[in-house]
Write an enzyme that holds these catalytic residues in place. Structure first.
Site, PDB file in Angstrom:
ATOM      1  N   SER A   1      -5.276 -25.177  -0.042  1.00  0.00           N
ATOM      2  CA  SER A   1      -5.724 -26.561   0.070  1.00  0.00           C
ATOM      3  C   SER A   1      -5.361 -27.328  -1.174  1.00  0.00           C
ATOM      4  O   SER A   1      -5.139 -26.761  -2.244  1.00  0.00           O
ATOM      5  CB  SER A   1      -7.237 -26.592   0.251  1.00  0.00           C
ATOM      6  OG  SER A   1      -7.834 -26.169  -0.952  1.00  0.00           O
ATOM      7  N   LYS A   2      -5.315 -28.636  -0.991  1.00  0.00           N
ATOM      8  CA  LYS A   2      -4.989 -29.555  -2.073  1.00  0.00           C
ATOM      9  C   LYS A   2      -5.941 -29.394  -3.249  1.00  0.00           C
ATOM     10  O   LYS A   2      -5.556 -29.597  -4.382  1.00  0.00           O
ATOM     11  CB  LYS A   2      -5.132 -30.981  -1.542  1.00  0.00           C
ATOM     12  CG  LYS A   2      -3.817 -31.721  -1.420  1.00  0.00           C
ATOM     13  CD  LYS A   2      -4.076 -33.183  -1.177  1.00  0.00           C
ATOM     14  CE  LYS A   2      -3.619 -33.548   0.217  1.00  0.00           C
ATOM     15  NZ  LYS A   2      -3.796 -34.910   0.586  1.00  0.00           N
ATOM     16  N   ARG A   3      -7.183 -29.043  -2.933  1.00  0.00           N
ATOM     17  CA  ARG A   3      -8.183 -28.977  -3.995  1.00  0.00           C
ATOM     18  C   ARG A   3      -7.820 -27.949  -5.064  1.00  0.00           C
ATOM     19  O   ARG A   3      -8.214 -28.071  -6.200  1.00  0.00           O
ATOM     20  CB  ARG A   3      -9.570 -28.680  -3.405  1.00  0.00           C
ATOM     21  CG  ARG A   3     -10.445 -29.921  -3.351  1.00  0.00           C
ATOM     22  CD  ARG A   3     -11.654 -29.710  -2.494  1.00  0.00           C
ATOM     23  NE  ARG A   3     -11.302 -29.662  -1.088  1.00  0.00           N
ATOM     24  CZ  ARG A   3     -11.651 -28.691  -0.258  1.00  0.00           C
ATOM     25  NH1 ARG A   3     -12.337 -27.662  -0.696  1.00  0.00           N
ATOM     26  NH2 ARG A   3     -11.298 -28.731   1.011  1.00  0.00           N
TER      27      ARG A   3
END
Ligand code: GLU
Length: 502
Positions: free
Chosen positions: A261-263
């Site tokens: 994920s981008k996080r």
């Protein structure tokens, strides 16, 4: 299908950037097609008009091109068609939808979004998996809606969608190349919308029609599409088409094994390009996210051609593949070590020229931008940099005067007599006819020996004053590249500038 020419496709939706997972899907499709002497095609799936992003299509294709993933059948590459764009094929989908309606495999549905939501909430409350309640399934198809009601709605011009009628109690089965046989029970499958109220097909419908019409032999895509398989297989059955072969690729995971994920880091290929990664390293890295050459192979650095020669879907694993940036960084370094100097000169020059727009240099611009000078810097630094741009940023002292001097180094390397020693050594350097690494080394050793000092007494201070930092390539070679005039200027200027800790 036996003996048929292999055809694969990458079918992105133009909703933004190219995700690294998308790049892997594209790459595996490309590698497989090329390995089998087949064709690789791009199809733009833009039937969800609300998610369409201006410029995304061009960007996707440009990024794939950057990676060396070049589609066949594309006008830019000498082919006649492509990329295929689904929004330009609406009449084709409409025709196939009519056929399903006529064959009673699909029906009109006038349920409003509010009704659907209400139904969903009710089913959730009852602990059921939400599914369309078939309110509009016509009587003649086993439902309860009289055809007169349907006609009335039609005539009054009410918006509708068209749904497929999933047969009750059939089992749907297929053999995934990576995962083996997989079976689904049709009772869990929803009556999927095929045509939306805006006249556009849904992904499921358009993609099955196109995969058939475009004669793809193998559908290679992410694991997230596995759950759509029963709907797709039923559509193939409705039309009496033989389905292609399917391979669903493993998920990409963060190092903590959660879904990528981008996080936890960048997921857009463009982000990696911007950071200076090369296409060779990215392609190599992405190829290894799920595929390996086989037991006993220690090889990790693969060129595109080597990948084409070795790739097979049988060697793609089922288990999620961890996206490990350290591995990517390692690969980038390997490529820099191996890249021909001419190629590096070509990439570094524009970076340096851009830097020179903003920064003054005391060195001759003509010299430092010359192929000869840059090649020398490259050969000294290629083992030490992680990115091409670091030839300029990490070793900026080859181009610009040091702006500061490493404090720690000053503390550690300066003795009371160091400045005097340096001043005394300057004429020795001055007198060298040829300012070569060899001669500098000999002069330095001759200079320190009678004083009972070690070479280190001068090596470290010289490095600090000429580069500003305490680490770097072989000092003598570095001084040779900088040249006599620059070295002497920096030493004398540095002595004045530094405050030696006491
Ligand atoms: N348009 C789908 C996507 O964005 C393609 C899925 C498939 O390959 O069938 O991933």
């Amino acid at each position: 299908m036996a003996g048929q020419r292999v055809r694969t496709r990458f079918a992105p939706s133009p909703t933004g950037y190219l995700h690294v997972g998308g790049l892997r899907t594209a790459l595996y499709n490309y590698l497989f097609a090329k390995r089998m002497n087949g064709d690789f095609i791009i199809r733009i799936e833009d039937t969800d008009q609300s998610r369409k992003v201006e410029g995304a299509q061009r960007n996707l294709i440009r990024t794939l091109e950057w990676a060396g993933i070049i589609p066949d059948e594309s006008p830019e590459h000498g082919g006649n068609f492509g990329p295929y764009v689904q929004s330009e094929r609406l009449s084709i989908y409409a025709g196939y939808c009519r056929q399903l309606l006529e064959d009673r495999n699909a029906y009109y549905c006038f349920s409003t979004p509010e009704e659907l939501e209400e139904n969903r909430q009710l089913q959730l409350k009852q602990g059921l998996q939400p599914k369309y309640n078939r309110k509009w399934l016509p009587e003649e198809m086993g439902g309860s809606m009289p055809s007169s009601e349907i006609r009335k709605k039609m005539e009054s011009g009410e918006p509708y969608v068209i749904r497929m009628k999933v047969p009750d109690y059939v089992s749907v089965w297929f053999e995934d190349i990576i995962r083996g046989p997989i079976e689904f029970d049709s009772s869990t499958i929803d009556d999927q919308v095929l045509m939306k109220s805006d006249g556009f097909p849904t992904y499921h419908f358009a993609s099955v029609i196109d995969d058939h019409l475009m004669e793809f032999t193998h559908i290679i895509r992410g694991e997230e599409w596995l759950s759509s398989m029963p709907k797709h297989l039923l559509l193939y059955e409705f039309f009496g088409w033989e389905p292609p072969k399917f391979a669903h690729l493993p998920l990409l995971l963060n190092p903590d094994r959660s879904k990528l994920s981008k996080r936890q880091g960048d997921v857009a290929v463009e982000d990696y390009i911007r950071k200076g990664y090369s296409s060779e390293a990215i392609v190599n890295f992405v190829a290894l996210l799920g595929w390996n050459e086989g037991e006993g192979s220690e090889k990790e650095v693969f060129s595109m051609q080597e990948l084409i020669d070795r790739f097979s879907l049988e060697r793609v694993g089922k288990a999620g593949a961890v996206f490990n940036v350290d591995k990517l960084n390692w690969l980038e370094k390997q490529y820099i070590k191996e890249r021909p100097a001419e190629k590096l000169v070509r990439s570094i020059k524009p970076i340096l020229l851009a830097e020179l727009e903003n920064r003054q240099t005391l060195l001759s611009v003509e010299t430092i931008t010359s192929d000869e000078y840059l090649t020398k810097v490259i050969e000294l630094m290629r083992e030490r940099v992680g990115f091409e741009h670091e030839f300029v940023t990490f070793s900026s002292y080859f181009f610009f005067e040091p702006e500061s001097y490493d404090e720690e180094g000053l503390k550690k390397r300066w003795a009371a007599e160091t400045n005097d020693l340096l001043r005394e050594f300057v004429p020795q350097m001055e007198s060298l006819d040829v300012f070569s690494a060899e001669n500098i080394e000999a002069a330095l050793k001759e200079f320190v020996a009678p004083k009972g000092l070690k070479a280190a007494a001068l090596i470290h201070p010289l490095r600090l004053l000429t580069s500003g930092v305490s680490f770097g390539p072989s000092l003598y070679h570095m001084l040779e590249v900088l040249g006599k005039e620059t070295v002497i200027r920096r030493v004398l200027h540095g002595i004045e500038k530094i405050t030696v800790p006491v």
